[in-house]
Design a protein around this motif. Structure first.
Motif, PDB file in Angstrom:
ATOM      1  N   MET A   1       5.021  19.904   7.751  1.00 47.32           N
ATOM      2  CA  MET A   1       6.308  19.746   8.424  1.00 47.32           C
ATOM      3  C   MET A   1       7.419  19.765   7.368  1.00 47.32           C
ATOM      4  O   MET A   1       7.332  19.082   6.367  1.00 47.32           O
ATOM      5  CB  MET A   1       6.316  18.430   9.190  1.00 47.32           C
ATOM      6  CG  MET A   1       7.612  18.144   9.898  1.00 47.32           C
ATOM      7  SD  MET A   1       7.638  16.572  10.777  1.00 47.32           S
ATOM      8  CE  MET A   1       6.895  17.046  12.303  1.00 47.32           C
ATOM      9  N   GLU A   2       8.429  20.555   7.629  1.00 46.77           N
ATOM     10  CA  GLU A   2       9.558  20.651   6.707  1.00 46.77           C
ATOM     11  C   GLU A   2      10.455  19.428   6.810  1.00 46.77           C
ATOM     12  O   GLU A   2      10.465  18.734   7.812  1.00 46.77           O
ATOM     13  CB  GLU A   2      10.395  21.888   7.027  1.00 46.77           C
ATOM     14  CG  GLU A   2       9.847  23.167   6.464  1.00 46.77           C
ATOM     15  CD  GLU A   2      10.859  24.288   6.553  1.00 46.77           C
ATOM     16  OE1 GLU A   2      12.049  24.047   6.285  1.00 46.77           O
ATOM     17  OE2 GLU A   2      10.443  25.389   6.904  1.00 46.77           O
ATOM     18  N   ILE A   3      11.237  19.209   5.769  1.00 49.08           N
ATOM     19  CA  ILE A   3      12.164  18.080   5.748  1.00 49.08           C
ATOM     20  C   ILE A   3      13.192  18.195   6.875  1.00 49.08           C
ATOM     21  O   ILE A   3      13.568  17.196   7.470  1.00 49.08           O
ATOM     22  CB  ILE A   3      12.852  17.942   4.368  1.00 49.08           C
ATOM     23  CG1 ILE A   3      13.724  16.698   4.280  1.00 49.08           C
ATOM     24  CG2 ILE A   3      13.680  19.148   4.049  1.00 49.08           C
ATOM     25  CD1 ILE A   3      13.026  15.499   3.794  1.00 49.08           C
ATOM     26  N   THR A   4      13.609  19.431   7.208  1.00 49.37           N
ATOM     27  CA  THR A   4      14.581  19.592   8.292  1.00 49.37           C
ATOM     28  C   THR A   4      13.986  19.136   9.618  1.00 49.37           C
ATOM     29  O   THR A   4      14.675  18.515  10.421  1.00 49.37           O
ATOM     30  CB  THR A   4      15.050  21.058   8.407  1.00 49.37           C
ATOM     31  OG1 THR A   4      13.918  21.911   8.509  1.00 49.37           O
ATOM     32  CG2 THR A   4      15.876  21.469   7.203  1.00 49.37           C
ATOM     33  N   ASP A   5      12.707  19.411   9.823  1.00 51.53           N
ATOM     34  CA  ASP A   5      12.038  18.969  11.052  1.00 51.53           C
ATOM     35  C   ASP A   5      11.941  17.450  11.106  1.00 51.53           C
ATOM     36  O   ASP A   5      12.111  16.841  12.163  1.00 51.53           O
ATOM     37  CB  ASP A   5      10.635  19.578  11.155  1.00 51.53           C
ATOM     38  CG  ASP A   5      10.663  21.088  11.287  1.00 51.53           C
ATOM     39  OD1 ASP A   5      11.636  21.610  11.879  1.00 51.53           O
ATOM     40  OD2 ASP A   5       9.734  21.741  10.798  1.00 51.53           O
ATOM     41  N   LYS A   6      11.691  16.838   9.953  1.00 47.68           N
ATOM     42  CA  LYS A   6      11.605  15.374   9.897  1.00 47.68           C
ATOM     43  C   LYS A   6      12.960  14.737  10.204  1.00 47.68           C
ATOM     44  O   LYS A   6      13.038  13.736  10.910  1.00 47.68           O
ATOM     45  CB  LYS A   6      11.098  14.922   8.535  1.00 47.68           C
ATOM     46  CG  LYS A   6       9.650  15.261   8.294  1.00 47.68           C
ATOM     47  CD  LYS A   6       9.197  14.812   6.925  1.00 47.68           C
ATOM     48  CE  LYS A   6       7.766  15.256   6.659  1.00 47.68           C
ATOM     49  NZ  LYS A   6       7.318  14.897   5.319  1.00 47.68           N
ATOM     50  N   VAL A   7      14.024  15.334   9.661  1.00 42.23           N
ATOM     51  CA  VAL A   7      15.378  14.821   9.919  1.00 42.23           C
ATOM     52  C   VAL A   7      15.685  14.902  11.414  1.00 42.23           C
ATOM     53  O   VAL A   7      16.168  13.942  12.015  1.00 42.23           O
ATOM     54  CB  VAL A   7      16.428  15.589   9.081  1.00 42.23           C
ATOM     55  CG1 VAL A   7      17.844  15.276   9.553  1.00 42.23           C
ATOM     56  CG2 VAL A   7      16.266  15.268   7.603  1.00 42.23           C
ATOM     57  N   LEU A   8      15.402  16.043  12.027  1.00 37.68           N
ATOM     58  CA  LEU A   8      15.640  16.197  13.467  1.00 37.68           C
ATOM     59  C   LEU A   8      14.793  15.222  14.282  1.00 37.68           C
ATOM     60  O   LEU A   8      15.270  14.667  15.274  1.00 37.68           O
ATOM     61  CB  LEU A   8      15.353  17.640  13.902  1.00 37.68           C
ATOM     62  CG  LEU A   8      16.425  18.665  13.558  1.00 37.68           C
ATOM     63  CD1 LEU A   8      15.933  20.067  13.861  1.00 37.68           C
ATOM     64  CD2 LEU A   8      17.716  18.380  14.297  1.00 37.68           C
ATOM     65  N   GLU A   9      13.570  15.007  13.856  1.00 35.99           N
ATOM     66  CA  GLU A   9      12.674  14.083  14.555  1.00 35.99           C
ATOM     67  C   GLU A   9      13.242  12.663  14.542  1.00 35.99           C
ATOM     68  O   GLU A   9      13.248  11.980  15.564  1.00 35.99           O
ATOM     69  CB  GLU A   9      11.304  14.111  13.872  1.00 35.99           C
ATOM     70  CG  GLU A   9      10.257  13.261  14.532  1.00 35.99           C
ATOM     71  CD  GLU A   9       8.925  13.352  13.808  1.00 35.99           C
ATOM     72  OE1 GLU A   9       8.406  12.286  13.427  1.00 35.99           O
ATOM     73  OE2 GLU A   9       8.435  14.468  13.617  1.00 35.99           O
ATOM     74  N   VAL A  10      13.743  12.230  13.397  1.00 31.72           N
ATOM     75  CA  VAL A  10      14.345  10.892  13.287  1.00 31.72           C
ATOM     76  C   VAL A  10      15.583  10.801  14.178  1.00 31.72           C
ATOM     77  O   VAL A  10      15.774   9.812  14.898  1.00 31.72           O
ATOM     78  CB  VAL A  10      14.705  10.561  11.821  1.00 31.72           C
ATOM     79  CG1 VAL A  10      15.536   9.295  11.730  1.00 31.72           C
ATOM     80  CG2 VAL A  10      13.440  10.415  10.975  1.00 31.72           C
ATOM     81  N   LEU A  11      16.428  11.827  14.155  1.00 33.05           N
ATOM     82  CA  LEU A  11      17.642  11.820  14.978  1.00 33.05           C
ATOM     83  C   LEU A  11      17.303  11.742  16.469  1.00 33.05           C
ATOM     84  O   LEU A  11      17.931  10.984  17.210  1.00 33.05           O
ATOM     85  CB  LEU A  11      18.484  13.070  14.704  1.00 33.05           C
ATOM     86  CG  LEU A  11      19.267  13.080  13.393  1.00 33.05           C
ATOM     87  CD1 LEU A  11      19.821  14.457  13.123  1.00 33.05           C
ATOM     88  CD2 LEU A  11      20.384  12.047  13.442  1.00 33.05           C
ATOM     89  N   ARG A  12      16.325  12.512  16.887  1.00 32.67           N
ATOM     90  CA  ARG A  12      15.945  12.510  18.307  1.00 32.67           C
ATOM     91  C   ARG A  12      15.324  11.183  18.715  1.00 32.67           C
ATOM     92  O   ARG A  12      15.566  10.681  19.813  1.00 32.67           O
ATOM     93  CB  ARG A  12      14.978  13.653  18.589  1.00 32.67           C
ATOM     94  CG  ARG A  12      15.649  15.001  18.577  1.00 32.67           C
ATOM     95  CD  ARG A  12      14.714  16.116  19.009  1.00 32.67           C
ATOM     96  NE  ARG A  12      15.383  17.399  18.908  1.00 32.67           N
ATOM     97  CZ  ARG A  12      14.994  18.377  18.102  1.00 32.67           C
ATOM     98  NH1 ARG A  12      13.939  18.236  17.335  1.00 32.67           N
ATOM     99  NH2 ARG A  12      15.677  19.507  18.066  1.00 32.67           N
ATOM    100  N   ALA A  13      14.505  10.602  17.840  1.00 35.00           N
ATOM    101  CA  ALA A  13      13.820   9.347  18.148  1.00 35.00           C
ATOM    102  C   ALA A  13      14.812   8.196  18.317  1.00 35.00           C
ATOM    103  O   ALA A  13      14.605   7.318  19.162  1.00 35.00           O
ATOM    104  CB  ALA A  13      12.819   9.013  17.051  1.00 35.00           C
ATOM    105  N   GLN A  14      15.889   8.201  17.559  1.00 35.10           N
ATOM    106  CA  GLN A  14      16.858   7.103  17.622  1.00 35.10           C
ATOM    107  C   GLN A  14      17.789   7.215  18.823  1.00 35.10           C
ATOM    108  O   GLN A  14      18.234   6.214  19.346  1.00 35.10           O
ATOM    109  CB  GLN A  14      17.662   7.018  16.325  1.00 35.10           C
ATOM    110  CG  GLN A  14      16.827   6.610  15.141  1.00 35.10           C
ATOM    111  CD  GLN A  14      16.087   5.303  15.366  1.00 35.10           C
ATOM    112  OE1 GLN A  14      16.686   4.291  15.685  1.00 35.10           O
ATOM    113  NE2 GLN A  14      14.776   5.338  15.215  1.00 35.10           N
ATOM    114  N   GLY A  15      18.102   8.434  19.220  1.00 31.94           N
ATOM    115  CA  GLY A  15      18.949   8.633  20.391  1.00 31.94           C
ATOM    116  C   GLY A  15      20.395   8.228  20.201  1.00 31.94           C
ATOM    117  O   GLY A  15      21.124   8.030  21.162  1.00 31.94           O
TER     118      GLY A  15
END
Length: 58
Positions: A1-15
């Motif tokens: 998983m790329e760092i950009t995907d991880k950043v998006l994942e964190v943003l989506r999880a927090q809402g």
């Protein structure tokens, strides 16, 4: 998983809009890597800023 995907994942999880420091903290990521990933995501239009220095998925 790329760092950009991880950043998006964190943003989506927090809402809620987050700044780069909080994204790095929550994702267990290096702050400099988060900054680079966010720059790329901004250029691609995948994140937007509802208020200064805070970001949310587009």
């Amino acid at each position: 998983m790329e760092i950009t995907d991880k950043v998006l994942e964190v943003l989506r999880a927090q809402g809620e809009p987050l700044n780069a420091g909080k994204i790095a903290e929550l994702g267990g990521l290096d702050r400099k890597e988060v900054d680079k990933a966010m720059t790329r995501l901004k250029k691609e239009g995948r994140i937007v800023s509802p208020k200064r220095c805070y970001w949310t998925p587009a």
